[in-house]
Design a protein around this motif. Structure first.
Motif, PDB file in Angstrom:
ATOM      1  N   VAL A   1     -44.421 -38.371 -54.562  1.00 58.24           N
ATOM      2  CA  VAL A   1     -43.417 -37.784 -53.684  1.00 58.24           C
ATOM      3  C   VAL A   1     -42.880 -36.510 -54.327  1.00 58.24           C
ATOM      4  O   VAL A   1     -42.620 -36.463 -55.531  1.00 58.24           O
ATOM      5  CB  VAL A   1     -42.248 -38.775 -53.450  1.00 58.24           C
ATOM      6  CG1 VAL A   1     -41.160 -38.131 -52.604  1.00 58.24           C
ATOM      7  CG2 VAL A   1     -42.759 -40.051 -52.795  1.00 58.24           C
ATOM      8  N   SER A   2     -42.712 -35.494 -53.521  1.00 60.33           N
ATOM      9  CA  SER A   2     -42.127 -34.236 -53.990  1.00 60.33           C
ATOM     10  C   SER A   2     -40.889 -33.926 -53.154  1.00 60.33           C
ATOM     11  O   SER A   2     -40.975 -33.823 -51.932  1.00 60.33           O
ATOM     12  CB  SER A   2     -43.157 -33.117 -53.843  1.00 60.33           C
ATOM     13  OG  SER A   2     -42.551 -31.861 -54.097  1.00 60.33           O
ATOM     14  N   LEU A   3     -39.764 -33.800 -53.818  1.00 60.88           N
ATOM     15  CA  LEU A   3     -38.492 -33.479 -53.152  1.00 60.88           C
ATOM     16  C   LEU A   3     -38.006 -32.150 -53.706  1.00 60.88           C
ATOM     17  O   LEU A   3     -38.118 -31.894 -54.913  1.00 60.88           O
ATOM     18  CB  LEU A   3     -37.466 -34.581 -53.427  1.00 60.88           C
ATOM     19  CG  LEU A   3     -37.896 -35.985 -53.018  1.00 60.88           C
ATOM     20  CD1 LEU A   3     -36.989 -37.036 -53.650  1.00 60.88           C
ATOM     21  CD2 LEU A   3     -37.880 -36.123 -51.508  1.00 60.88           C
ATOM     22  N   ASN A   4     -37.446 -31.312 -52.853  1.00 62.38           N
ATOM     23  CA  ASN A   4     -37.167 -29.935 -53.272  1.00 62.38           C
ATOM     24  C   ASN A   4     -35.823 -29.426 -52.771  1.00 62.38           C
ATOM     25  O   ASN A   4     -35.338 -29.842 -51.730  1.00 62.38           O
ATOM     26  CB  ASN A   4     -38.256 -29.014 -52.717  1.00 62.38           C
ATOM     27  CG  ASN A   4     -39.636 -29.513 -53.035  1.00 62.38           C
ATOM     28  OD1 ASN A   4     -40.054 -29.542 -54.175  1.00 62.38           O
ATOM     29  ND2 ASN A   4     -40.353 -29.945 -52.007  1.00 62.38           N
ATOM     30  N   CYS A   5     -35.297 -28.489 -53.534  1.00 63.31           N
ATOM     31  CA  CYS A   5     -34.094 -27.749 -53.130  1.00 63.31           C
ATOM     32  C   CYS A   5     -34.253 -26.298 -53.546  1.00 63.31           C
ATOM     33  O   CYS A   5     -34.916 -26.005 -54.544  1.00 63.31           O
ATOM     34  CB  CYS A   5     -32.844 -28.309 -53.812  1.00 63.31           C
ATOM     35  SG  CYS A   5     -32.331 -29.922 -53.235  1.00 63.31           S
ATOM     36  N   THR A   6     -33.613 -25.430 -52.795  1.00 65.37           N
ATOM     37  CA  THR A   6     -33.509 -24.030 -53.214  1.00 65.37           C
ATOM     38  C   THR A   6     -32.034 -23.692 -53.362  1.00 65.37           C
ATOM     39  O   THR A   6     -31.177 -24.315 -52.734  1.00 65.37           O
ATOM     40  CB  THR A   6     -34.158 -23.081 -52.195  1.00 65.37           C
ATOM     41  OG1 THR A   6     -33.527 -23.271 -50.919  1.00 65.37           O
ATOM     42  CG2 THR A   6     -35.636 -23.352 -52.056  1.00 65.37           C
ATOM     43  N   TYR A   7     -31.753 -22.708 -54.202  1.00 61.68           N
ATOM     44  CA  TYR A   7     -30.372 -22.311 -54.406  1.00 61.68           C
ATOM     45  C   TYR A   7     -30.279 -20.795 -54.443  1.00 61.68           C
ATOM     46  O   TYR A   7     -31.280 -20.097 -54.601  1.00 61.68           O
ATOM     47  CB  TYR A   7     -29.788 -22.945 -55.673  1.00 61.68           C
ATOM     48  CG  TYR A   7     -30.469 -22.529 -56.951  1.00 61.68           C
ATOM     49  CD1 TYR A   7     -31.599 -23.216 -57.397  1.00 61.68           C
ATOM     50  CD2 TYR A   7     -29.980 -21.483 -57.727  1.00 61.68           C
ATOM     51  CE1 TYR A   7     -32.232 -22.859 -58.578  1.00 61.68           C
ATOM     52  CE2 TYR A   7     -30.596 -21.118 -58.907  1.00 61.68           C
ATOM     53  CZ  TYR A   7     -31.731 -21.808 -59.328  1.00 61.68           C
ATOM     54  OH  TYR A   7     -32.340 -21.444 -60.499  1.00 61.68           O
ATOM     55  N   SER A   8     -29.066 -20.292 -54.290  1.00 61.64           N
ATOM     56  CA  SER A   8     -28.929 -18.846 -54.092  1.00 61.64           C
ATOM     57  C   SER A   8     -28.373 -18.109 -55.309  1.00 61.64           C
ATOM     58  O   SER A   8     -28.612 -16.917 -55.467  1.00 61.64           O
ATOM     59  CB  SER A   8     -28.019 -18.584 -52.885  1.00 61.64           C
ATOM     60  OG  SER A   8     -26.754 -19.188 -53.090  1.00 61.64           O
ATOM     61  N   ASN A   9     -27.641 -18.790 -56.179  1.00 64.49           N
ATOM     62  CA  ASN A   9     -26.963 -18.100 -57.272  1.00 64.49           C
ATOM     63  C   ASN A   9     -27.755 -18.214 -58.568  1.00 64.49           C
ATOM     64  O   ASN A   9     -27.887 -19.305 -59.128  1.00 64.49           O
ATOM     65  CB  ASN A   9     -25.561 -18.707 -57.449  1.00 64.49           C
ATOM     66  CG  ASN A   9     -24.699 -17.909 -58.414  1.00 64.49           C
ATOM     67  OD1 ASN A   9     -25.199 -17.217 -59.284  1.00 64.49           O
ATOM     68  ND2 ASN A   9     -23.402 -18.021 -58.249  1.00 64.49           N
TER      69      ASN A   9
END
Lengths: 114, 111
Positions: B19-27
Protein backbone atom coordinates in the motif's frame (compact mmCIF):
# COMPACT_ATOMS: atom_id res chain seq x y z
CA UNK A 1 1.38 4.37 29.43
CA UNK A 2 0.34 7.87 28.50
CA UNK A 3 -3.29 8.49 29.07
CA UNK A 4 -5.52 11.20 27.78
CA UNK A 5 -9.00 10.75 29.15
CA UNK A 6 -12.10 12.50 27.90
CA UNK A 7 -15.02 12.62 30.29
CA UNK A 8 -17.67 11.18 27.96
CA UNK A 9 -17.72 8.91 24.90
CA UNK A 10 -21.21 9.96 23.80
CA UNK A 11 -23.20 13.05 24.66
CA UNK A 12 -26.58 14.32 23.50
CA UNK A 13 -27.47 17.94 24.25
CA UNK A 14 -30.23 20.34 23.29
CA UNK A 15 -29.79 23.44 21.18
CA UNK A 16 -28.88 26.42 23.34
CA UNK A 17 -27.45 24.39 26.22
CA UNK A 18 -24.03 25.18 27.63
CA UNK A 19 -21.85 22.11 27.17
CA UNK A 20 -18.63 21.21 28.95
CA UNK A 21 -16.19 18.67 27.56
CA UNK A 22 -13.42 17.69 29.94
CA UNK A 23 -9.99 16.29 29.16
CA UNK A 24 -7.33 15.08 31.58
CA UNK A 25 -3.80 13.91 30.80
CA UNK A 26 -1.41 12.16 33.15
CA UNK A 27 1.96 12.83 31.49
CA UNK A 28 2.65 16.35 32.72
CA UNK A 29 2.47 17.63 29.14
CA UNK A 30 2.65 21.33 28.53
CA UNK A 31 0.59 21.39 25.33
CA UNK A 32 -3.06 20.47 25.12
CA UNK A 33 -5.36 20.69 22.13
CA UNK A 34 -9.03 20.44 21.24
CA UNK A 35 -10.00 19.29 17.77
CA UNK A 36 -13.22 18.43 16.05
CA UNK A 37 -13.32 15.79 13.34
CA UNK A 38 -15.95 15.71 10.63
CA UNK A 39 -16.23 13.54 7.49
CA UNK A 40 -14.63 15.28 4.53
CA UNK A 41 -13.18 18.04 6.71
CA UNK A 42 -10.63 16.08 8.73
CA UNK A 43 -9.20 17.25 12.03
CA UNK A 44 -9.69 20.93 12.70
CA UNK A 45 -8.04 22.70 15.62
CA UNK A 46 -10.42 24.62 17.86
CA UNK A 47 -8.12 25.84 20.63
CA UNK A 48 -4.81 24.91 22.12
CA UNK A 49 -2.95 25.73 25.29
CA UNK A 50 0.77 25.55 25.99
CA UNK A 51 0.64 26.43 29.66
CA UNK A 52 -1.76 26.82 32.55
CA UNK A 53 -4.12 29.73 31.98
CA UNK A 54 -2.71 30.22 28.46
CA UNK A 55 -4.79 29.62 25.38
CA UNK A 56 -4.60 30.31 21.69
CA UNK A 57 -7.27 30.18 19.05
CA UNK A 58 -7.02 27.49 16.47
CA UNK A 59 -8.64 27.46 13.07
CA UNK A 60 -12.31 27.35 14.14
CA UNK A 61 -12.74 28.92 17.60
CA UNK A 62 -16.13 30.55 16.98
CA UNK A 63 -18.79 29.30 19.36
CA UNK A 64 -16.24 27.70 21.69
CA UNK A 65 -14.17 28.70 24.68
CA UNK A 66 -11.64 26.83 26.78
CA UNK A 67 -10.32 26.74 30.30
CA UNK A 68 -7.01 25.49 31.63
CA UNK A 69 -6.81 26.07 35.36
CA UNK A 70 -4.53 23.10 36.04
CA UNK A 71 -1.78 21.66 33.88
CA UNK A 72 -3.43 18.27 33.51
CA UNK A 73 -6.92 19.47 32.64
CA UNK A 74 -8.21 21.24 29.55
CA UNK A 75 -11.90 21.96 29.17
CA UNK A 76 -13.83 22.85 26.03
CA UNK A 77 -17.00 24.87 26.48
CA UNK A 78 -19.77 25.28 23.96
CA UNK A 79 -21.41 28.48 25.13
CA UNK A 80 -24.74 27.84 23.40
CA UNK A 81 -24.79 24.53 21.58
CA UNK A 82 -26.04 24.51 18.00
CA UNK A 83 -26.78 21.65 15.63
CA UNK A 84 -23.74 22.49 13.50
CA UNK A 85 -21.57 21.64 16.49
CA UNK A 86 -22.61 18.02 16.25
CA UNK A 87 -19.27 16.31 15.76
CA UNK A 88 -16.53 14.08 17.15
CA UNK A 89 -14.39 16.07 19.59
CA UNK A 90 -10.84 14.94 20.25
CA UNK A 91 -8.50 16.14 22.94
CA UNK A 92 -4.73 15.72 22.62
CA UNK A 93 -1.62 16.52 24.62
CA UNK A 94 2.08 16.73 23.80
CA UNK A 95 5.35 17.62 25.45
CA UNK A 96 7.16 20.83 24.67
CA UNK A 97 10.53 19.29 25.44
CA UNK A 98 10.98 16.82 22.64
CA UNK A 99 11.31 18.13 19.14
CA UNK A 100 9.11 16.26 16.72
CA UNK A 101 7.09 15.16 19.68
CA UNK A 102 4.13 12.85 19.57
CA UNK A 103 0.62 14.07 20.25
CA UNK A 104 -1.43 11.64 22.35
CA UNK A 105 -5.15 11.59 21.79
CA UNK A 106 -8.12 10.75 23.91
CA UNK A 107 -10.78 8.34 22.73
CA UNK A 108 -13.04 11.13 21.52
CA UNK A 109 -16.46 12.44 22.50
CA UNK A 110 -19.26 12.03 19.98
CA UNK A 111 -21.50 15.04 20.62
CA UNK A 112 -24.96 15.25 19.12
CA UNK A 113 -26.89 18.51 19.43
CA UNK A 114 -30.62 18.15 18.85
CA UNK B 1 -3.84 26.21 -1.51
CA UNK B 2 -4.09 23.99 1.54
CA UNK B 3 -0.90 23.53 3.53
CA UNK B 4 -1.27 19.74 3.44
CA UNK B 5 -3.17 17.77 0.79
CA UNK B 6 -4.14 14.13 1.16
CA UNK B 7 -6.43 12.05 -1.01
CA UNK B 8 -9.19 10.71 1.31
CA UNK B 9 -9.72 7.57 -0.77
CA UNK B 10 -11.22 5.15 0.14
CA UNK B 11 -8.54 2.68 -0.79
CA UNK B 12 -9.36 -1.04 -0.89
CA UNK B 13 -6.64 -3.67 -1.37
CA UNK B 14 -6.35 -7.45 -0.99
CA UNK B 15 -4.42 -8.89 1.90
CA UNK B 16 -0.68 -9.04 1.18
CA UNK B 17 -0.67 -6.04 -1.17
CA UNK B 18 1.80 -3.19 -0.92
CA UNK B 19 0.00 0.00 0.00
CA UNK B 20 1.22 3.49 -0.83
CA UNK B 21 -0.29 6.48 0.97
CA UNK B 22 0.75 10.01 0.08
CA UNK B 23 0.55 13.66 1.04
CA UNK B 24 1.84 16.85 -0.48
CA UNK B 25 2.62 20.03 1.39
CA UNK B 26 3.22 23.63 0.43
CA UNK B 27 5.73 25.10 2.89
CA UNK B 28 9.34 24.14 2.20
CA UNK B 29 10.29 25.15 5.77
CA UNK B 30 8.47 22.18 7.30
CA UNK B 31 10.84 19.59 8.72
CA UNK B 32 8.91 17.10 10.90
CA UNK B 33 6.54 14.74 9.19
CA UNK B 34 4.31 12.23 10.90
CA UNK B 35 1.89 9.47 10.08
CA UNK B 36 -0.96 8.70 12.44
CA UNK B 37 -3.30 5.74 12.28
CA UNK B 38 -6.89 6.00 13.43
CA UNK B 39 -9.10 2.98 13.94
CA UNK B 40 -12.84 3.41 13.82
CA UNK B 41 -14.25 5.14 16.90
CA UNK B 42 -10.80 5.74 18.37
CA UNK B 43 -8.42 8.69 18.57
CA UNK B 44 -5.40 8.84 16.22
CA UNK B 45 -2.14 7.30 17.36
CA UNK B 46 1.36 8.00 16.10
CA UNK B 47 2.66 5.41 13.68
CA UNK B 48 5.94 6.95 12.50
CA UNK B 49 7.69 10.24 12.19
CA UNK B 50 10.62 11.45 10.10
CA UNK B 51 12.80 14.48 10.21
CA UNK B 52 13.82 16.25 7.01
CA UNK B 53 14.35 14.04 3.96
CA UNK B 54 14.91 10.35 3.62
CA UNK B 55 13.38 7.06 4.65
CA UNK B 56 12.51 5.50 7.95
CA UNK B 57 11.53 1.88 8.33
CA UNK B 58 9.67 0.13 11.12
CA UNK B 59 8.69 -3.45 10.43
CA UNK B 60 6.25 -3.50 7.53
CA UNK B 61 6.00 0.30 7.46
CA UNK B 62 8.27 2.73 5.63
CA UNK B 63 7.92 6.51 5.78
CA UNK B 64 9.54 8.54 3.05
CA UNK B 65 10.04 12.29 2.68
CA UNK B 66 11.02 14.01 -0.54
CA UNK B 67 11.59 17.65 0.37
CA UNK B 68 12.45 18.68 -3.18
CA UNK B 69 8.97 17.61 -4.31
CA UNK B 70 7.27 18.43 -0.98
CA UNK B 71 5.91 14.89 -0.96
CA UNK B 72 5.59 12.42 1.89
CA UNK B 73 4.68 8.76 1.62
CA UNK B 74 3.84 5.82 3.82
CA UNK B 75 4.34 2.33 2.43
CA UNK B 76 2.81 -0.75 4.02
CA UNK B 77 4.25 -4.10 2.92
CA UNK B 78 2.36 -7.37 3.23
CA UNK B 79 -0.78 -5.52 4.28
CA UNK B 80 -3.05 -7.22 6.82
CA UNK B 81 -6.77 -6.82 7.58
CA UNK B 82 -5.68 -5.31 10.92
CA UNK B 83 -4.14 -2.43 8.93
CA UNK B 84 -7.65 -1.32 7.93
CA UNK B 85 -7.90 2.19 9.35
CA UNK B 86 -7.66 5.83 8.39
CA UNK B 87 -4.11 7.09 7.92
CA UNK B 88 -3.44 10.76 8.54
CA UNK B 89 -0.32 12.64 7.62
CA UNK B 90 0.64 15.48 9.92
CA UNK B 91 3.33 18.11 9.77
CA UNK B 92 4.72 19.91 12.77
CA UNK B 93 4.62 23.65 12.32
CA UNK B 94 7.78 25.58 13.11
CA UNK B 95 6.77 26.62 16.62
CA UNK B 96 6.88 22.99 17.75
CA UNK B 97 3.35 23.02 19.05
CA UNK B 98 0.79 22.81 16.31
CA UNK B 99 0.27 19.98 13.88
CA UNK B 100 -1.08 20.58 10.39
CA UNK B 101 -3.20 17.64 9.32
CA UNK B 102 -4.10 15.97 6.08
CA UNK B 103 -7.71 14.83 5.68
CA UNK B 104 -6.77 11.19 6.14
CA UNK B 105 -6.97 8.25 3.73
CA UNK B 106 -9.38 5.44 4.55
CA UNK B 107 -7.78 2.03 3.90
CA UNK B 108 -9.54 -1.33 3.80
CA UNK B 109 -7.44 -4.50 3.53
CA UNK B 110 -9.63 -7.39 2.45
CA UNK B 111 -8.86 -10.97 3.53
Amino acid sequence: DVKVTQSSRYLVKRTGEKVFLECVQDMDHENMFWYRQDPGLGLRLIYFSYDVKMKEKGDIPEGYSVSREKKERFSLILESASTNQTSMYLCASSSLDRVGTEAFFGQGTRLTVV
Amino acid sequence: QKEVEQDPGPLSVPEGAIVSLNCTYSNSAFQYFMWYRQYSRKGPELLMYTYSSGNKEDGRFTAQVDKSSKYISLFIRDSQPSDSATYLCAILAGNNRKLIWGLGTSLAVNP
